[in-house]
Structure formats: structure tokens, C-alpha cells
Scaffold this motif. Structure first.
Motif, PDB file in Angstrom:
ATOM      1  N   ARG A   1       0.804  -1.213   0.000  1.00 34.50           N
ATOM      2  CA  ARG A   1       0.000   0.000   0.000  1.00 34.50           C
ATOM      3  C   ARG A   1       0.849   1.280   0.000  1.00 34.50           C
ATOM      4  NH1 ARG A   1      -3.765  -0.140  -2.576  1.00 34.50           N
ATOM      5  NH2 ARG A   1      -4.511   1.785  -1.619  1.00 34.50           N
TER       6      ARG A   1
ATOM      7  N   ASN B   1       3.541   6.135  -5.221  1.00 39.62           N
ATOM      8  CA  ASN B   1       3.684   6.222  -6.678  1.00 39.62           C
ATOM      9  C   ASN B   1       2.561   7.031  -7.307  1.00 39.62           C
ATOM     10  OD1 ASN B   1       6.025   4.704  -6.625  1.00 39.62           O
ATOM     11  ND2 ASN B   1       4.990   2.770  -7.052  1.00 39.62           N
ATOM     12  N   ASN B   2       1.346   6.829  -6.830  1.00 43.00           N
ATOM     13  CA  ASN B   2       0.205   7.566  -7.374  1.00 43.00           C
ATOM     14  C   ASN B   2       0.332   9.067  -7.126  1.00 43.00           C
ATOM     15  OD1 ASN B   2      -0.936   5.198  -8.256  1.00 43.00           O
ATOM     16  ND2 ASN B   2      -2.432   5.034  -6.593  1.00 43.00           N
ATOM     17  N   ALA B   3       0.975   9.427  -6.001  1.00 47.25           N
ATOM     18  CA  ALA B   3       1.116  10.837  -5.644  1.00 47.25           C
ATOM     19  C   ALA B   3       2.439  11.425  -6.123  1.00 47.25           C
ATOM     20  CB  ALA B   3       0.996  11.003  -4.132  1.00 47.25           C
TER      21      ALA B   3
ATOM     22  N   VAL C   1       2.022   1.855  -3.555  1.00 51.18           N
ATOM     23  CA  VAL C   1       0.924   2.267  -4.430  1.00 51.18           C
ATOM     24  C   VAL C   1       0.577   3.732  -4.192  1.00 51.18           C
ATOM     25  CG1 VAL C   1      -1.553   1.992  -4.872  1.00 51.18           C
ATOM     26  CG2 VAL C   1      -0.081  -0.024  -4.743  1.00 51.18           C
ATOM     27  N   LEU C   2       0.396   4.120  -2.925  1.00 53.77           N
ATOM     28  CA  LEU C   2      -0.002   5.490  -2.612  1.00 53.77           C
ATOM     29  C   LEU C   2       1.099   6.490  -2.946  1.00 53.77           C
ATOM     30  CD1 LEU C   2      -1.883   4.874   0.760  1.00 53.77           C
ATOM     31  CD2 LEU C   2      -2.892   5.492  -1.431  1.00 53.77           C
TER      32      LEU C   2
ATOM     33  N   ASP D   1      -4.740   2.889   4.907  1.00 52.46           N
ATOM     34  CA  ASP D   1      -4.377   3.833   3.847  1.00 52.46           C
ATOM     35  C   ASP D   1      -4.298   5.258   4.384  1.00 52.46           C
ATOM     36  OD1 ASP D   1      -4.133   1.900   1.937  1.00 52.46           O
ATOM     37  OD2 ASP D   1      -5.888   2.490   0.766  1.00 52.46           O
TER      38      ASP D   1
END
Length: 266
Positions: free
Chosen positions: A168, A174-176, A171-172, A216
Motif C-alpha cells: 500500500r 507512486n500515485n502521488a 501504491v499510494l 491507507d
């Protein structure tokens, strides 16, 4: 009628050198305590899982000690009641671990049982999408103690936390479009997460008890500190950019008391 203080665990037969048991009758019931003498200048009171311990100077008379206990009787009884209830809860938890028990895992209550023939723990459900009927089988002998069962369950949960949090946080981040230096599990007693100025993040392994949205949120909170090492308006804007709609999870976490989580060895 038996008083509440009589039901409380009294000090064991092995007392410190020079110590003695003493009982004082108060309007709140009988209070039994361990009395020890020392070179201290005043009478001291310590209340814990074994009851009340009073330490008094050598020159103070027994009458003065009893009067001091009487003066603080209401406060003492409240503390004794607190520890009595805590001891009873611990005893109940000990007994539950000696039979089948249950644990919250990723927001779902799973069952815990023993597989004496197994070489390692196994989970009969989806590791990252557990269901209420799923069971964690601990690789322990049938006669394993409560402490061994707690330790084995904690080890499995920490292993899952390591894998799930790693997934997680990447993912978070990389997305930001954020980069952190490193992350690791924390065993802190009063903090869910932390981030220092070097970009190193720590996440409390006990978050694995909670639903994914709460996990998250904590991760997003710590990632936001990579940009804002404060809790300013800009910081919360950053949290919202990383995890839109984080507010509901934040409110749920605020109402959670760490002491209410399962008593596991970390």
C-alpha cells in the motif's frame, strides 16, 4: 459479605525482606497492603497488579500509617478496583487463548486454532481479503501455552503487516509522485505512524487489525509529511491529494483506543 478489596489479588506469600501484610478497615471496605520500611522522608503509596504497597519511614508509627491509608481510602479503593478489573480481564484473555479464539484482521474477525502437525502457520482464506469464516491455523503443539499462542499469532500478523503495508505505501506514494527513503514496522504503544525529516517512515504493525481505509489513511498521513513536516492547512491538503476522502477513516481512527486491541506479544 465479601468486600471488593478482599476479592482483589493480595500480595503473594513471598514478600520483600522486612515487609509485612497489614489490613485497615475503612468505610470503603477492608484494604490489605504490603508495608515496607525505608529511609524515605514520607509515606509512599504504589498500586499495581498485586495490590497496594505502602513504604513508610522507620520513624512513622503504625497508627500514622493506618491514618494515612484511611485518608486516601477512597482513592486507594478506586485504584484497587481498576487493577482488579484489569486482572480479571487478563485472566479471561488467558483462558480464551487456551481454547479457540478470534482476532480482528484487516477489519474482519477471523478465528484462531491449532494445527499440531503443521510446520508453519497457515491461513485458509485470502490473505488480503479475509472473510469472517476464515481461520488462522497456528503451527503449535496442542498443549501450547497461552503465551505461545499469543506470540505465534502476533508473529503471523506482523508478517502480514509487513507485506500489506509495503504494497500500500508503494501504491499510494507512486500515485502521488512521492519518494520516501525507507519504511519499517513500529511497535510504538501510543503512535500509529511517524515520518522523520530524512524521509524514513514507521507504521505501527497493529494497524493490521483495522480496515484497509484506515491503514491507507495512516500511510497517506505519513507520506504527506514528506512535503509538510507539520499539521498545517497545507499538510491536510497534501493528505487529501494522496487519499481523497480520507476524513471518514481519520474519524474512525480517532475513536480507537490502543488499549482495546487484543493483548498480543509484540
Amino acid at each position: 459479605m465479601t468486600s471488593q478489596s478482599e476479592l482483589f489479588r493480595t500480595p503473594g506469600p513471598s514478600l520483600p525482606d522486612g515487609a509485612r501484610l497489614r489490613t485497615v478497615a475503612t468505610v470503603h471496605g477492608l484494604i490489605t497492603f504490603t508495608l515496607a520500611r525505608s529511609r524515605r522522608r514520607s509515606i509512599g503509596f504504589v498500586i499495581g497488579s498485586e495490590g497496594l504497597r505502602v513504604t513508610a519511614p522507620y520513624w512513622v508509627s503504625l497508627k500514622q500509617i493506618d491514618e494515612a491509608v484511611l485518608e486516601k481510602a477512597e482513592w486507594i479503593q478506586k485504584k484497587l478496583d481498576f487493577w482488579r478489573q484489569r486482572n480479571e480481564t487478563a485472566d479471561q484473555a488467558q483462558q480464551s487463548w487456551l481454547a479457540c479464539t478470534q482476532l480482528p484482521y484487516l477489519g474482519t474477525t477471523i478465528s484462531i486454532d491449532i494445527d499440531a502437525g503443521a510446520r508453519q502457520a497457515r491461513f485458509d482464506g485470502d490473505h488480503f481479503a479475509p472473510q469472517v469464516q476464515d481461520t488462522l491455523w497456528l503451527a503449535l503443539p496442542a498443549e501450547a501455552s497461552a503465551a505461545q499462542r499469543r506470540a505465534a499469532a502476533a508473529h503471523w500478523l506482523q508478517t502480514q503487516a509487513q507485506q500489506y503495508f509495503d504494497l500500500r505505501i508503494h501504491v499510494l506514494a507512486n500515485n502521488a509522485g512521492l519518494q520516501f527513503q525507507a519504511w519499517r514496522l513500529s511497535r510504538a504503544r501510543a503512535r500509529w505512524g511517524s515520518c522523520n525529516s530524512s524521509g524514513s517512515i514507521r507504521l505501527n504493525w497493529r494497524l493490521i487489525h483495522f480496515t484497509p481505509d484506515i491503514i491507507d489513511y495512516v500511510i497517506a498521513h505519513e507520506l504527506a509529511h514528506l512535503k509538510q513536516m507539520n499539521h498545517s492547512e497545507r499538510f491536510w491538503q497534501q493528505v487529501g491529494m494522496i487519499l481523497p476522502g480520507y476524513e471518514a477513516a481519520m474519524q474512525k481512527l480517532k475513536t480507537t483506543d490502543m488499549s482495546a486491541l487484543p493483548a498480543l506479544q509484540a
